[in-house]
Scaffold this motif. Structure first.
Motif, PDB file in Angstrom:
ATOM      1  N   SER A 256       0.804  -1.280   0.078  1.00 41.91           N
ATOM      2  CA  SER A 256       0.009  -0.079   0.073  1.00 41.91           C
ATOM      3  C   SER A 256       1.100   1.188   0.126  1.00 41.91           C
ATOM      4  CB  SER A 256      -0.792  -0.073   1.217  1.00 41.91           C
ATOM      5  OG  SER A 256      -0.258   0.293   2.467  1.00 41.91           O
ATOM      6  N   ALA A 257       0.513   2.454   0.559  1.00 40.27           N
ATOM      7  CA  ALA A 257       0.855   3.649   0.126  1.00 40.27           C
ATOM      8  C   ALA A 257       2.345   3.725   0.652  1.00 40.27           C
ATOM      9  CB  ALA A 257       0.250   4.655   0.943  1.00 40.27           C
ATOM     10  N   THR A 296       1.049  13.505  -3.576  1.00 38.37           N
ATOM     11  CA  THR A 296       0.859  12.714  -4.648  1.00 38.37           C
ATOM     12  C   THR A 296       1.861  12.921  -5.862  1.00 38.37           C
ATOM     13  OG1 THR A 296      -1.515  12.146  -4.414  1.00 38.37           O
ATOM     14  CG2 THR A 296      -0.830  11.679  -6.334  1.00 38.37           C
ATOM     15  N   TYR A 332       5.209   1.556  -3.169  1.00 43.03           N
ATOM     16  CA  TYR A 332       4.099   2.426  -3.126  1.00 43.03           C
ATOM     17  C   TYR A 332       3.190   1.812  -3.997  1.00 43.03           C
ATOM     18  CZ  TYR A 332       7.483   5.060  -0.036  1.00 43.03           C
ATOM     19  OH  TYR A 332       8.362   5.551   0.701  1.00 43.03           O
ATOM     20  N   THR A 333       1.758   1.790  -3.634  1.00 45.04           N
ATOM     21  CA  THR A 333       0.877   1.630  -4.194  1.00 45.04           C
ATOM     22  C   THR A 333       0.508   2.468  -5.183  1.00 45.04           C
ATOM     23  OG1 THR A 333      -0.309   0.239  -2.619  1.00 45.04           O
ATOM     24  CG2 THR A 333      -1.689   1.012  -4.398  1.00 45.04           C
ATOM     25  N   ALA A 335      -1.930   4.813  -6.729  1.00 47.90           N
ATOM     26  CA  ALA A 335      -3.302   5.142  -6.527  1.00 47.90           C
ATOM     27  C   ALA A 335      -4.236   5.581  -7.474  1.00 47.90           C
ATOM     28  CB  ALA A 335      -3.231   6.510  -5.621  1.00 47.90           C
ATOM     29  N   SER A 336      -3.658   5.738  -8.795  1.00 48.34           N
ATOM     30  CA  SER A 336      -4.310   6.164  -9.956  1.00 48.34           C
ATOM     31  C   SER A 336      -5.242   5.008 -10.402  1.00 48.34           C
ATOM     32  CB  SER A 336      -3.400   6.953 -11.007  1.00 48.34           C
ATOM     33  OG  SER A 336      -2.319   5.975 -11.545  1.00 48.34           O
ATOM     34  N   THR A 347       0.755   8.010  -3.955  1.00 51.29           N
ATOM     35  CA  THR A 347       0.585   8.896  -2.955  1.00 51.29           C
ATOM     36  C   THR A 347       1.251   8.355  -1.504  1.00 51.29           C
ATOM     37  OG1 THR A 347      -1.613   9.414  -3.678  1.00 51.29           O
ATOM     38  CG2 THR A 347      -1.313   9.932  -1.466  1.00 51.29           C
ATOM     39  N   THR A 399      -4.984   4.346  -0.426  1.00 50.06           N
ATOM     40  CA  THR A 399      -4.437   4.406  -1.929  1.00 50.06           C
ATOM     41  C   THR A 399      -4.750   3.092  -2.817  1.00 50.06           C
ATOM     42  OG1 THR A 399      -2.308   3.506  -0.894  1.00 50.06           O
ATOM     43  CG2 THR A 399      -2.507   6.003  -0.971  1.00 50.06           C
ATOM     44  N   PRO A 400      -4.651   1.931  -2.367  1.00 54.63           N
ATOM     45  CA  PRO A 400      -5.021   0.919  -3.188  1.00 54.63           C
ATOM     46  C   PRO A 400      -6.645   0.892  -3.315  1.00 54.63           C
ATOM     47  CG  PRO A 400      -4.413  -0.132  -1.274  1.00 54.63           C
ATOM     48  CD  PRO A 400      -4.136   1.389  -0.938  1.00 54.63           C
ATOM     49  N   MET A 402      -8.603   3.607  -3.476  1.00 50.25           N
ATOM     50  CA  MET A 402      -8.387   4.634  -4.265  1.00 50.25           C
ATOM     51  C   MET A 402      -8.379   4.211  -5.941  1.00 50.25           C
ATOM     52  SD  MET A 402     -10.074   7.409  -3.966  1.00 50.25           S
ATOM     53  CE  MET A 402     -10.488   8.927  -5.117  1.00 50.25           C
ATOM     54  N   SER A 403      -7.346   3.474  -5.996  1.00 49.51           N
ATOM     55  CA  SER A 403      -7.163   3.006  -7.185  1.00 49.51           C
ATOM     56  C   SER A 403      -8.237   2.021  -8.077  1.00 49.51           C
ATOM     57  CB  SER A 403      -5.780   2.128  -7.327  1.00 49.51           C
ATOM     58  OG  SER A 403      -5.468   1.772  -8.758  1.00 49.51           O
TER      59      SER A 403
END
Length: 626
Positions: A256-257, A296, A332-333, A335-336, A347, A399-400, A402-403
């Protein structure tokens, strides 16, 4: 730095090929009876042996060969000898040819032969001039050479037409029609022997068409070859790969983030697209300040265009930054959404004392280039798994999630999307404005945000932590939904317990923990390690030996190989330190180890005695290749 081929080399070679093709085409196209020597002509026409060759005035251009130049002009002169001034129409002149007296026929033959010789000389001069000018890329000289060749061909054709009309003595209408159609670049009449090929095109035109097609194909092939070489050169300079490269097959679970661990339910295979692991540089195109301590970073291909890899919603990238002259890696994940093929966003929360997060927060600026590898991970959801999804996150663990949320919305997924998100205070809500906008725009998205410290903020929403009661109130038909959870380990454990009490089957739950919740080992002095013993028994600890570096140290039962390597200065690449990214894989040369988490191993690793340094513990002596 760019590749420049030697000037003139390619162009010269191509024009030599073109000159050769034109030469062969003309040689094949010109009829054999056009190459008549003066001696052979004198044998057939004794009266013409003493006559001098007529002067030939070159036509002004290709059309002048028919409209009064080398073609029609020559015919006009011959018609003038036969009947005085030439008539305006070609057909009456040729129709009158059989009525010429013998002496006028002989004079006309001499003049026709002279035009054929003059045309042949012009063709030869033009070819020589083209051969000389092609290697030097003298385009003006090339154009003049081709004009001279056209003039010569027009003169030769006019003399040849008169020769045929005189020699055959029959069907002058057909001879005139064929000559006229050749001058106008028209097809000969269907069924005319020797003039057309099997598809109704003359052999000369067919050859020229094939030569031009081959020339064009060679040019196109050379163009694409040069583009591929240039692309490989640029990729080598930047570390980029070709667009569209898919994520690594059967990759381990996602981070994750901030360097996370994925815990997929038993039997749940990793859902990654087939492909290979990518590594290279990405450009930081934009930096967005999400909250006071979260940024971000928008990453783009430094070569332009789409990203040099493809990914699934929920996968992660590993970044390497230089710290004290050595690369330090963290995962880092992304997020997009994967639907945004031109960029990927990570992020990152700046953790107190965080080495990589501090570097990204304080030193990285827009347009900087950073080293990345990946993507990989199995904490993914694409919408094919079921018709509804519940996402539960805390802090930067969103973050994950949100993706996944962005991906489903971008694709107009018809299922229900529920997001339960917990934060400390309203100012810590990451993506707050975007979540409000998306919920207003998409009725199938339901977002519930709760904060634990609302004092003095005017917060009107739920307060406190996410509880079993809040989940039951917010999400209907809970037992039928898939659930993805990301956050600190205690938070995830409480969520799994609450979901189990609400009737959600364990196989429908996937969890993802990020690194700061797991903690990281504090550096220990080598002297302390060297003198460490088991205090209760006084028995010396097992020895861990690093074969490549020639170092060794005691291996306490509560420490893993990677921790001891950090303490004595042995370099082992690593990122997540929780057994899932697979970067710290090393070969076990002697001894046996146990590993609590083996997600980072690849198929066949166990058989080849490959271990994860961040997970390997042992009660006996161990030797690893590091």
């Amino acid at each position: 730095m760019r590749y420049l081929p030697p000037q003139g080399t390619t162009t010269s070679r191509l024009f030599r090929i073109g000159v050769f093709a034109v030469s062969v085409g003309l040689a094949l196209a010109l009829p054999s009876y056009g190459q008549v020597s003066p001696e052979e002509h004198a044998q057939h026409h004794p009266g013409a042996a003493t006559a001098g060759p007529p002067s030939a005035t070159p036509p002004a251009g290709p059309m002048s060969g028919m409209m009064g130049g080398g073609g029609m002009g020559g015919m006009g002169e011959m018609m003038e000898q036969m009947h005085g001034p030439p008539p305006k129409e070609l057909y009456p002149s040729l129709m009158a040819l059989p009525e010429l007296p013998p002496e006028r026929r002989a004079g006309l033959e001499r003049q026709a032969h002279g035009r054929m010789q003059a045309g042949t000389a012009l063709l030869s001069e033009g070819l020589d001039q083209l051969s000389r000018s092609a290697p030097g890329d003298d385009f003006a000289a090339m154009q003049a050479a081709t004009a001279r060749m056209r003039e010569g061909l027009a003169q030769f054709e006019s003399g040849l037409a008169a020769h045929r009309a005189l020699a055959e003595g029959t069907s002058p209408r057909n001879v005139a029609l064929q000559w006229f159609k050749r001058e106008m670049s028209l097809l000969p009449p269907a069924g005319t022997a020797g003039e057309a090929g099997s598809i109704g095109v003359s052999w000369f035109h067919g050859f020229v068409m094939v030569a031009l097609v081959a020339f064009a194909a060679a040019m196109i092939a050379m163009y694409f070859s040069k583009m591929r070489r240039a692309a490989r050169l640029l990729q080598g300079l930047t570390g980029g790969g070709p667009p569209g490269v898919a994520p690594e097959a059967a990759a381990p679970p996602v981070r994750s983030a901030s360097s996370a661990v994925g815990q997929a339910p038993p039997g749940d295979a990793a859902r990654t697209a087939a492909g290979r692991r990518w590594s290279g540089r990405l450009r930081v195109a934009r930096i967005f300040q999400e909250t006071p301590n979260v940024k971000t970073f928008r990453l783009m291909n430094p070569l332009g265009g789409v990203l040099p890899f493809a990914y699934l919603p929920g996968q992660f990238l590993t970044v390497a930054v230089p710290v004290d002259g050595k690369p330090v890696r963290r995962s880092y994940t992304i997020a997009s959404s994967p639907t945004q093929q031109d960029f990927a966003e990570i992020t990152v929360k700046h953790e107190p004392g965080g080495v990589v997060s501090g570097y990204l927060d304080e030193r990285v600026k827009e347009d900087d280039l950073l080293e990345f590898s990946g993507p990989t991970g199995s904490f993914t959801f694409t919408g094919r798994e079921c018709k509804c999804i519940l996402l539960i996150g805390a802090g930067v663990g969103i973050t994950p999630l949100m993706s996944v949320l962005r991906y489903l919305i971008d694709r107009s997924w018809p299922g229900d999307i529920f997001l339960l998100y917990g934060c400390k205070s309203p100012r810590d809500i990451i993506f707050r404005e975007e979540l409000e906008y998306l919920q207003h725009r998409h009725p199938n998205l339901k977002v519930v945000v709760t904060v634990t410290r609302p004092e003095g903020t005017g917060w009107a929403g739920p307060t406190g932590r996410i509880t079993k009661e809040l989940i039951a109130q917010s999400v209907p038909d809970l037992a039928s939904r898939y659930v993805h959870i990301c956050g600190p380990v205690p938070f995830m454990e409480s969520m799994k317990k609450a979901l189990a009490e609400l009737g959600v089957p364990a196989e429908r739950i996937k969890t993802e923990a990020f690194g700061p919740a797991l903690g990281r080992p504090e550096p220990t002095s080598p002297s302390a390690v060297a003198t460490a013993e088991a205090p209760a028994t006084g028995v010396a600890l097992p020895t861990l030996t690093f074969s490549a570096s020639g170092k060794s140290a005691p291996l306490p039962p509560d420490k893993v190989v990677l921790e001891v390597a950090d303490e004595i200065g042995v370099e082992i690449d690593n990122s997540c330190r929780v057994g899932t990214c697979g970067i710290c894989r090393v070969k076990l040369l002697a001894g046996e180890v146990t590993m609590a988490v083996e997600d980072g191993l690849e198929p066949g690793d166990k058989e080849n005695r490959i271990i994860l340094a961040c997970q390997a513990k042992s009660a006996g002596d161990v030797t690893v290749e590091a």
